[in-house]
Design a protein around this motif. Structure first.
Motif, PDB file in Angstrom:
ATOM      1  N   MET A   2       0.842  -1.190   0.000  1.00 34.63           N
ATOM      2  CA  MET A   2       0.000   0.000   0.000  1.00 34.63           C
ATOM      3  C   MET A   2       0.885   1.250   0.000  1.00 34.63           C
ATOM      4  O   MET A   2       1.873   1.306   0.736  1.00 34.63           O
ATOM      5  CB  MET A   2      -0.870  -0.033   1.260  1.00 34.63           C
ATOM      6  N   PRO A   3       0.554   2.260  -0.805  1.00 32.20           N
ATOM      7  CA  PRO A   3       1.324   3.511  -0.754  1.00 32.20           C
ATOM      8  C   PRO A   3       1.188   4.178   0.626  1.00 32.20           C
ATOM      9  O   PRO A   3       0.148   4.099   1.274  1.00 32.20           O
ATOM     10  CB  PRO A   3       0.666   4.383  -1.829  1.00 32.20           C
ATOM     11  N   VAL A  26      -3.602  -9.898  14.491  1.00 37.27           N
ATOM     12  CA  VAL A  26      -3.487  -9.400  13.120  1.00 37.27           C
ATOM     13  C   VAL A  26      -2.394  -8.336  13.081  1.00 37.27           C
ATOM     14  O   VAL A  26      -2.289  -7.533  14.001  1.00 37.27           O
ATOM     15  CB  VAL A  26      -4.836  -8.851  12.589  1.00 37.27           C
ATOM     16  N   PRO A  27      -1.558  -8.348  12.032  1.00 33.01           N
ATOM     17  CA  PRO A  27      -0.539  -7.302  11.917  1.00 33.01           C
ATOM     18  C   PRO A  27      -1.147  -6.002  11.411  1.00 33.01           C
ATOM     19  O   PRO A  27      -2.243  -5.992  10.845  1.00 33.01           O
ATOM     20  CB  PRO A  27       0.447  -7.869  10.894  1.00 33.01           C
ATOM     21  N   GLY A  28      -0.411  -4.914  11.601  1.00 33.63           N
ATOM     22  CA  GLY A  28      -0.868  -3.648  11.066  1.00 33.63           C
ATOM     23  C   GLY A  28      -0.176  -2.453  11.681  1.00 33.63           C
ATOM     24  O   GLY A  28       0.769  -2.580  12.463  1.00 33.63           O
ATOM     25  N   LEU A  29      -0.663  -1.303  11.296  1.00 28.75           N
ATOM     26  CA  LEU A  29      -0.207  -0.033  11.851  1.00 28.75           C
ATOM     27  C   LEU A  29      -1.216   0.431  12.884  1.00 28.75           C
ATOM     28  O   LEU A  29      -2.408   0.123  12.784  1.00 28.75           O
ATOM     29  CB  LEU A  29      -0.089   1.026  10.750  1.00 28.75           C
ATOM     30  N   GLU A 116       6.433  -9.006   7.755  1.00 31.94           N
ATOM     31  CA  GLU A 116       7.038  -8.164   8.788  1.00 31.94           C
ATOM     32  C   GLU A 116       7.968  -7.121   8.164  1.00 31.94           C
ATOM     33  O   GLU A 116       7.992  -5.963   8.586  1.00 31.94           O
ATOM     34  CB  GLU A 116       7.797  -9.035   9.788  1.00 31.94           C
ATOM     35  N   TYR A 117       8.699  -7.514   7.156  1.00 32.37           N
ATOM     36  CA  TYR A 117       9.601  -6.581   6.475  1.00 32.37           C
ATOM     37  C   TYR A 117       8.802  -5.446   5.826  1.00 32.37           C
ATOM     38  O   TYR A 117       9.120  -4.266   6.013  1.00 32.37           O
ATOM     39  CB  TYR A 117      10.445  -7.302   5.420  1.00 32.37           C
ATOM     40  N   ASP A 118       7.792  -5.791   5.049  1.00 31.24           N
ATOM     41  CA  ASP A 118       6.992  -4.765   4.371  1.00 31.24           C
ATOM     42  C   ASP A 118       6.277  -3.854   5.369  1.00 31.24           C
ATOM     43  O   ASP A 118       6.123  -2.653   5.131  1.00 31.24           O
ATOM     44  CB  ASP A 118       5.978  -5.407   3.426  1.00 31.24           C
ATOM     45  N   LEU A 119       5.859  -4.416   6.498  1.00 29.73           N
ATOM     46  CA  LEU A 119       5.215  -3.607   7.530  1.00 29.73           C
ATOM     47  C   LEU A 119       6.192  -2.562   8.080  1.00 29.73           C
ATOM     48  O   LEU A 119       5.832  -1.400   8.269  1.00 29.73           O
ATOM     49  CB  LEU A 119       4.695  -4.501   8.656  1.00 29.73           C
ATOM     50  N   GLY A 120       7.441  -2.952   8.282  1.00 29.96           N
ATOM     51  CA  GLY A 120       8.463  -2.011   8.758  1.00 29.96           C
ATOM     52  C   GLY A 120       8.724  -0.907   7.757  1.00 29.96           C
ATOM     53  O   GLY A 120       8.851   0.269   8.119  1.00 29.96           O
ATOM     54  N   VAL A 121       8.783  -1.262   6.484  1.00 25.84           N
ATOM     55  CA  VAL A 121       8.996  -0.267   5.423  1.00 25.84           C
ATOM     56  C   VAL A 121       7.812   0.701   5.385  1.00 25.84           C
ATOM     57  O   VAL A 121       7.997   1.924   5.314  1.00 25.84           O
ATOM     58  CB  VAL A 121       9.198  -0.954   4.054  1.00 25.84           C
ATOM     59  N   ALA A 128       7.311   9.218   8.027  1.00 23.48           N
ATOM     60  CA  ALA A 128       8.026  10.290   7.323  1.00 23.48           C
ATOM     61  C   ALA A 128       7.075  11.367   6.812  1.00 23.48           C
ATOM     62  O   ALA A 128       7.473  12.534   6.691  1.00 23.48           O
ATOM     63  CB  ALA A 128       8.836   9.709   6.165  1.00 23.48           C
ATOM     64  N   ILE A 129       5.829  11.030   6.531  1.00 25.85           N
ATOM     65  CA  ILE A 129       4.880  12.012   5.997  1.00 25.85           C
ATOM     66  C   ILE A 129       3.804  12.414   7.013  1.00 25.85           C
ATOM     67  O   ILE A 129       2.975  13.272   6.724  1.00 25.85           O
ATOM     68  CB  ILE A 129       4.207  11.515   4.696  1.00 25.85           C
ATOM     69  N   ALA A 130       3.831  11.793   8.192  1.00 22.46           N
ATOM     70  CA  ALA A 130       2.815  12.081   9.208  1.00 22.46           C
ATOM     71  C   ALA A 130       2.989  13.495   9.747  1.00 22.46           C
ATOM     72  O   ALA A 130       4.105  13.927  10.033  1.00 22.46           O
ATOM     73  CB  ALA A 130       2.904  11.071  10.346  1.00 22.46           C
ATOM     74  N   PRO A 131       1.876  14.218   9.908  1.00 19.12           N
ATOM     75  CA  PRO A 131       1.962  15.567  10.475  1.00 19.12           C
ATOM     76  C   PRO A 131       2.215  15.515  11.982  1.00 19.12           C
ATOM     77  O   PRO A 131       1.992  14.508  12.632  1.00 19.12           O
ATOM     78  CB  PRO A 131       0.573  16.149  10.181  1.00 19.12           C
ATOM     79  N   GLU A 132       2.691  16.633  12.514  1.00 16.89           N
ATOM     80  CA  GLU A 132       2.823  16.741  13.970  1.00 16.89           C
ATOM     81  C   GLU A 132       1.417  16.878  14.533  1.00 16.89           C
ATOM     82  O   GLU A 132       0.550  17.412  13.871  1.00 16.89           O
ATOM     83  CB  GLU A 132       3.672  17.960  14.332  1.00 16.89           C
ATOM     84  N   PRO A 133       1.125  16.402  15.690  1.00 23.44           N
ATOM     85  CA  PRO A 133       1.997  15.789  16.682  1.00 23.44           C
ATOM     86  C   PRO A 133       2.047  14.258  16.599  1.00 23.44           C
ATOM     87  O   PRO A 133       2.425  13.602  17.561  1.00 23.44           O
ATOM     88  CB  PRO A 133       1.353  16.214  17.994  1.00 23.44           C
ATOM     89  N   MET A 134       1.675  13.681  15.459  1.00 20.40           N
ATOM     90  CA  MET A 134       1.568  12.230  15.349  1.00 20.40           C
ATOM     91  C   MET A 134       2.872  11.497  15.635  1.00 20.40           C
ATOM     92  O   MET A 134       2.845  10.314  15.953  1.00 20.40           O
ATOM     93  CB  MET A 134       1.038  11.821  13.977  1.00 20.40           C
TER      94      MET A 134
END
Length: 187
Positions: A2-3, A26-29, A116-121, A128-134
Motif C-alpha cells: 500500500m502507498p 493481526v498485523p498492522g499499523l 514483517e519486512y513490508d510492515l516495517g517499510v 516520514a509524511i505524518a503531520p505533527e503531533p503524530m
C-alpha cells in the motif's frame, strides 16, 4: 504494498476506538491517542491487540508509550529507581494501566497479508509524511510524564479503591516529587 499516503489516510480516518477493541492476532499499523485524544505515536506490530493493550499500557516505562507518558505523581513506578517502593509501585502501575485503558484511544489499520519486512517499510514511510503531533512519542525514550489529576480522581471514584490503596498512591506521588526535585537539582 500500500502507498504510504493511502496508509496514512486510512489510519487517520479509521474510527477512534477503545484499546480493548483493537483487533487480535493481526498485523498492522496503529496510532495512539493520549487522554485528550491527541494522536501521538505511529507504530507497527505483527499483533495489534497484544502490542497496544498489553505492552503500551502495562509494559516497562522506557519502550511503551502510555506507560511512559503517565509515569508521574500517583501513577509513578520504576523498577530501576530505589525511591519507587515495590508494594506501593505495583498499585501505582495498576492505576496507570487502568487510566490508559479507560481514557486513551487508538486508530488501527489491520494489514492481515503483510510481511514483517513490508510492515516495517510502510511504517517508516508513513511516519516520514505524518503531520505533527503524530510523531511526538516516536524515537524518544523519555516522554515528558504527566498525571492527569482530574482523570485520576474520576477513575479512583469509579473503581472505588480503598483508603489503603489511595495511601500507597499518595506515597508514590511523594516519592516521585522527591525524585523529580533531586533530578532538577542535579541538572
Amino acid at each position: 504494498m500500500m502507498p504510504a499516503t493511502a496508509a496514512l489516510e486510512a489510519l487517520t480516518t479509521a474510527p477512534l476506538i477503545r484499546l480493548e477493541n483493537v483487533p487480535r492476532n493481526v498485523p498492522g499499523l496503529y496510532l495512539l491517542h493520549d487522554h485528550e485524544q491527541v494522536p501521538r505515536y505511529v507504530g507497527k506490530t505483527m499483533n495489534l491487540r497484544h502490542r497496544v493493550w498489553s505492552n503500551h499500557c502495562a509494559g516497562d516505562e522506557n519502550s511503551h508509550k502510555f506507560v511512559a507518558a503517565y509515569n508521574a505523581g500517583r501513577l509513578w513506578h520504576s523498577r530501576k529507581n530505589a525511591l519507587s517502593e515495590a508494594g506501593d509501585g505495583k498499585v501505582a502501575k495498576e492505576l496507570r494501566k487502568l487510566l490508559a485503558r479507560e481514557f486513551c484511544r487508538a486508530r488501527v489499520l489491520p494489514l492481515p497479508a503483510i510481511s514483517e519486512y513490508d510492515l516495517g517499510v510502510l511504517e517508516d514511510r508513513v511516519r516520514a509524511i505524518a503531520p505533527e503531533p503524530m510523531n511526538d512519542w516516536n524515537d524518544i525514550k523519555q516522554i515528558p510524564a504527566m498525571e492527569p489529576v482530574e482523570l485520576v480522581e474520576r477513575l479512583l471514584d469509579q473503581i472505588g479503591w480503598t483508603a489503603d490503596q489511595r495511601a500507597k498512591l499518595d506515597r508514590q506521588a511523594a516519592r516521585w516529587a522527591t525524585w523529580k526535585t533531586g533530578e532538577r537539582a542535579a541538572a
